[in-house]
Scaffold this motif. Sequence first.
Motif, PDB file in Angstrom:
ATOM      1  N   MET A 129     -36.031 -78.934  24.322  1.00 55.47           N
ATOM      2  CA  MET A 129     -36.404 -77.834  25.222  1.00 55.47           C
ATOM      3  C   MET A 129     -37.356 -78.277  26.334  1.00 55.47           C
ATOM      4  O   MET A 129     -37.413 -77.658  27.381  1.00 55.47           O
ATOM      5  N   VAL A 130     -38.138 -79.351  26.083  1.00 55.93           N
ATOM      6  CA  VAL A 130     -39.113 -79.783  27.092  1.00 55.93           C
ATOM      7  C   VAL A 130     -38.731 -81.156  27.669  1.00 55.93           C
ATOM      8  O   VAL A 130     -38.446 -81.284  28.857  1.00 55.93           O
TER       9      VAL A 130
ATOM     10  N   VAL B 132     -38.597 -77.393  32.367  1.00 53.86           N
ATOM     11  CA  VAL B 132     -39.550 -76.825  31.407  1.00 53.86           C
ATOM     12  C   VAL B 132     -40.708 -77.808  31.218  1.00 53.86           C
ATOM     13  O   VAL B 132     -40.480 -79.012  31.069  1.00 53.86           O
TER      14      VAL B 132
ATOM     15  N   GLY C 262     -39.750 -73.077  33.177  1.00 56.61           N
ATOM     16  CA  GLY C 262     -40.309 -72.520  31.953  1.00 56.61           C
ATOM     17  C   GLY C 262     -41.547 -73.271  31.501  1.00 56.61           C
ATOM     18  O   GLY C 262     -41.774 -74.431  31.874  1.00 56.61           O
TER      19      GLY C 262
ATOM     20  N   ALA D  69     -43.478 -74.127  27.823  1.00 59.15           N
ATOM     21  CA  ALA D  69     -43.206 -74.077  26.386  1.00 59.15           C
ATOM     22  C   ALA D  69     -44.473 -74.363  25.595  1.00 59.15           C
ATOM     23  O   ALA D  69     -45.332 -75.122  26.033  1.00 59.15           O
TER      24      ALA D  69
ATOM     25  N   ILE E 145     -40.869 -70.261  24.609  1.00 61.58           N
ATOM     26  CA  ILE E 145     -40.709 -70.633  26.022  1.00 61.58           C
ATOM     27  C   ILE E 145     -40.792 -69.351  26.834  1.00 61.58           C
ATOM     28  O   ILE E 145     -40.153 -68.350  26.486  1.00 61.58           O
TER      29      ILE E 145
ATOM     30  N   PHE F 246     -39.731 -68.358  30.429  1.00 65.06           N
ATOM     31  CA  PHE F 246     -38.943 -68.936  31.518  1.00 65.06           C
ATOM     32  C   PHE F 246     -38.973 -67.968  32.702  1.00 65.06           C
ATOM     33  O   PHE F 246     -38.498 -66.837  32.598  1.00 65.06           O
TER      34      PHE F 246
ATOM     35  N   TRP G 261     -30.078 -68.798  27.944  1.00 61.19           N
ATOM     36  CA  TRP G 261     -30.969 -69.053  26.811  1.00 61.19           C
ATOM     37  C   TRP G 261     -30.370 -68.576  25.499  1.00 61.19           C
ATOM     38  O   TRP G 261     -30.564 -69.192  24.456  1.00 61.19           O
TER      39      TRP G 261
END
Length: 442
Positions: free
Chosen positions: A59-60, A66, A174, A176, A203, A205, A219
């Motif tokens: 996710m990062v 993000v 985003g 996180a 997160i 966003f 998402w």
Amino acid sequence: MAKKSGADQRMAALVSLCKRRGFIFQSSEIYGGLNGCWDYGPLGVELKRNVKEAWWRDMVMRRTDVVGLDCSILMNPRTWEASGHVQSFTDPMVDCLQCKSRLRADQLENNQCPVCGTKDRFTEVRQFNLMFKTHVGALEDSSSVAYLRPETCQGIFVNFQNVLSSTRVKPPFGIAQIGKAFRNEINPRNFTFRSREFEQMEIEFFVKPDEAPQWFDHWKQTRYQWYLNYGIKKENLHLRDHEASELAHYAAGCVDIEYDFPFGRAELEGIANRTDYDLKRHSEFSKKDLSYSDPEAKQRYFPYVIEPSAGADRGTLAFLTDAYAEEAERTVMRFHPRLAPIKAAVFPLVNKDGMPEMAEKIFADIASEWNCFYDDKGAIGRRYRRQDEVGTPYCITIDGETGKSNVVTVRERDSMKQRHVGMTQLKEFLRERLSGEKEWEA
Ligand code: ATP
């Protein structure tokens, strides 16, 4: 009824394995425990770290849109006034007049007490605020009140400007965060599923308002697929759109990712379109303008927020449940290799003929990269079973062949098949398979 008791047995077997093998213990158990609090043992801490690291990596690290953050748990209490938690982060509570159990009014079935079975004998419903209150500093008065955060996302909203001005991000982007959250749940239950202290992976966003629906879909799909990528069986995973009546007053849409636990289908993660509510509220309460000035479109607006909010403990419990299998001769945890707490175990077949020395060397080599386990005790079959039960994907045995032809025997957990691998190729062999690049047979 029979089905329910099967599910209960399955849950009991999982809870017992978690304790026996050091995944999850009751908090402060020697003092009788503390309801709603859990400790992760030597294997549990590895598993949960792997879940959080997989989330952070996907996710990062692997995304350009993000960035990460790590906020304090105690925050200025105005935060919780702005977010609405002081006023309305409540659950409806009743007491059973018969056995005095304190219960959530909205979870009663047929208006019956789940503890003593009495029907229709409860106190009036009271609203109970779930935030833990404490005091900061030596004075215990109303001016020093603080709360343990009940969710991690507010720390993100109040840092929105800091992140914008210290990085080069701009919507759509985003922020996180992974961290502890605390809720004084009326009825903690179902093992770690509903705890009073737990970890969230969230997160926020930020997007242009008119792009919110497409990002919501993005998402929803991304997060659903993430659980499948780490081995959750598709038939156990569900998306459930919220009815309009379930939505928070500021939300424009919400979908839950649900998992079929032995105790029933329940939420793992929620994905919400929170509109511009949070940034507007914090602007209003802090008197700092948190709108975004878009240099290209030459306009100023409050970004909409799409929020995928997952629980690290619920995720870990789902991965544990899904991996658990009882077979004729063994109990096996079929963890995805990236989540498995131990990646490989090293066994000298016997404690002589130079085998322990070679095994120790191999262990030192691979343990510099992965969490591995060394075991030289007991029959080889029993050593395999012990590793199956904690989900170790590969067992490496150093036997008579190793000294002669520089090969080790690698045994795979799921198929229980074995093959020879050259000592010099072992690390690469494991790397390719633990990362999912290659199949076992390849
Ligand atoms: P629930 O309806 O189950 O109480 P919620 O809708 O209040 O959950 P959110 O506020 O959306 O939950 O929190 C986001 C995520 O945080 C949840 O999907 C869950 O994974 C996790 N979470 C929330 N409360 C708890 C808890 N008491 N114990 C463990 N995890 C939790």
